[in-house]
Design an enzyme around this catalytic site. Structure first.
Site, PDB file in Angstrom:
ATOM      1  N   SER A  15       0.860  -1.186   0.000  1.00 51.42           N
ATOM      2  CA  SER A  15       0.000   0.000   0.000  1.00 51.42           C
ATOM      3  C   SER A  15       0.893   1.231   0.000  1.00 51.42           C
ATOM      4  O   SER A  15       1.714   1.379  -0.900  1.00 51.42           O
ATOM      5  CB  SER A  15      -0.948  -0.028   1.202  1.00 51.42           C
ATOM      6  OG  SER A  15      -1.866   1.046   1.136  1.00 51.42           O
ATOM      7  N   THR A  16       0.776   2.097   0.999  1.00 51.38           N
ATOM      8  CA  THR A  16       1.540   3.342   1.018  1.00 51.38           C
ATOM      9  C   THR A  16       3.039   3.085   0.911  1.00 51.38           C
ATOM     10  O   THR A  16       3.599   2.322   1.686  1.00 51.38           O
ATOM     11  CB  THR A  16       1.255   4.118   2.317  1.00 51.38           C
ATOM     12  OG1 THR A  16      -0.152   4.200   2.516  1.00 51.38           O
ATOM     13  CG2 THR A  16       1.852   5.513   2.257  1.00 51.38           C
ATOM     14  N   HIS A  25      -2.495  -1.195  -3.474  1.00 44.65           N
ATOM     15  CA  HIS A  25      -3.622  -0.286  -3.310  1.00 44.65           C
ATOM     16  C   HIS A  25      -3.394   0.945  -4.174  1.00 44.65           C
ATOM     17  O   HIS A  25      -2.474   1.735  -3.912  1.00 44.65           O
ATOM     18  CB  HIS A  25      -3.766   0.133  -1.843  1.00 44.65           C
ATOM     19  CG  HIS A  25      -4.089  -0.990  -0.925  1.00 44.65           C
ATOM     20  ND1 HIS A  25      -3.983  -0.871   0.451  1.00 44.65           N
ATOM     21  CD2 HIS A  25      -4.508  -2.265  -1.153  1.00 44.65           C
ATOM     22  CE1 HIS A  25      -4.347  -2.013   1.016  1.00 44.65           C
ATOM     23  NE2 HIS A  25      -4.655  -2.875   0.061  1.00 44.65           N
ATOM     24  N   MET A  85      -0.045   1.213   5.136  1.00 50.87           N
ATOM     25  CA  MET A  85      -0.777   1.430   6.381  1.00 50.87           C
ATOM     26  C   MET A  85      -1.963   0.470   6.451  1.00 50.87           C
ATOM     27  O   MET A  85      -2.466   0.007   5.433  1.00 50.87           O
ATOM     28  CB  MET A  85      -1.241   2.880   6.501  1.00 50.87           C
ATOM     29  CG  MET A  85      -2.250   3.342   5.480  1.00 50.87           C
ATOM     30  SD  MET A  85      -2.683   5.082   5.759  1.00 50.87           S
ATOM     31  CE  MET A  85      -3.929   5.303   4.490  1.00 50.87           C
TER      32      MET A  85
END
Length: 335
Positions: free
Chosen positions: A161-162, A188, A276
């Site tokens: 993700s991040t 993501h 996250m």
């Protein structure tokens, strides 16, 4: 946390100013109207985070990012519109930790967008300011011998993700010229950006990297899940669906990991990277339960340690490795 905002749009500056003013943890420390001003301000003041628009006059965001990375280690999040897709991919390759898609009008700046905006800022800054304490399971394996995993593997699944795009570009760039098994990736990312990201990864390697398609037959390629779809594997094919979001996101790492665990059993390698939240933790647990090999990125090389930490806390991780070591492992597994 002191934030520098660089954007030539008066509308966007007003939106961000209002959001930051309502958050006790944020302080708008300075505003720039172009990349040149941002670079100058960053050389004169200390900031916790820089928000950098892609398209600006005088000096655009990409040129400014290059200069900023030369003079500071402050994390940079890019602000992007729909027309900035290819530039965003380049920015992530150059060291931007994340990007946030800008709203097209005031009507689009709702509670959901604002909450997501604040969460992503906090995640990046909190990770940057976190202390050096290590979790008990975490190991510094930078200088240890690189052992050959005991299993004969048939597939690799990766979740991020991040901070994931920059990390994935580095990992994909380390793949051997020909890979012997499929690699499935859930990152993501909004649907508008996954085609450009797949194309950007494809530039980094001689292996084929594609955006996955529904009912596509599985071959030794790298498959990126398209945005706004969940990806699973079954009967030698990729399945895409739009069932409800899981952990607030679509695609979700857990759906991919669970389905791959059921198909490949102890011949599966699962890797959870920076991000996250907790997506992927239960999927990693299922992979380990079925005898697969599980790896989490370490805190030091993660932009945000949330997803790896959650997997570790679920006792779902065999090894916690640096990004460099993960790249070495993958090269041996897929080559």
């Amino acid at each position: 946390m002191d934030i520098l905002v660089a954007d030539d749009s008066a509308f966007m500056r007003r939106v961000i100013t209002n959001i930051l003013a309502a958050q006790k943890d944020f302080r708008l420390a300075a505003v720039a109207r172009n990349g040149k001003e941002a670079v100058s301000l960053a050389s004169e003041q200390e900031f916790s985070l820089i928000l950098l628009d892609v398209s600006m006059p005088v000096m655009d965001g990409l040129e400014a990012l290059i200069k900023l990375k030369e003079q500071t280690s402050v994390p940079v999040i890019m602000l992007s519109g729909d027309d900035d897709r290819k530039t965003i991919m380049e920015a992530l390759a150059l060291g931007a930790v994340d990007f946030i898609k800008k709203p097209t009008s005031l009507m689009k700046v709702g509670k959901k967008w604002t909450e997501n905006f604040c969460l992503r800022l906090k995640a990046v800054v909190s990770a940057e300011e976190s202390n050096e304490e290590q979790l008990p399971l975490q190991q510094d394996l930078h200088n240890l011998e690189d052992p050959q995993p005991h299993n004969k593997f048939s597939a690799v699944v990766i979740g991020a993700s991040t901070g994931g795009p920059g990390v994935l570009l580095k990992l994909i760039g380390q793949l051997p010229e020909r890979i012997q098994l499929p690699i499935f990736i859930v990152q993501h990312m909004p649907k508008e950006f996954t085609p450009s990201f797949a194309a950007r990864m494809n530039q980094e390697t001689n292996a084929d990297v594609v955006e996955a398609a529904d009912e596509e037959r599985i071959l030794p390629k790298v498959y990126l899940c398209p945005g706004n779809y969940h990806m699973t594997v079954s009967n030698g094919k990729i399945k895409l669906d739009q069932r409800p979001k899981l952990h607030g996101t679509r695609p979700a790492v857990d759906y991919l990991f669970r389905s791959a665990a059921a198909v490949y059993g102890n011949q599966l390698t699962a890797v959870i990277l920076t991000g996250m939240g907790k997506d992927g933790a239960l999927g990693m647990k299922e992979v380990k339960k079925r005898g697969g090999y599980t790896i989490a990125q370490d805190e030091k090389t993660s932009v945000v340690f949330g997803m790896p930490r959650s997997a570790i806390e679920e006792d779902a991780v065999d090894e916690v490795l640096s990004l460099e070591m993960i790249g070495r492992r993958l090269r041996r597994i897929v080559g």
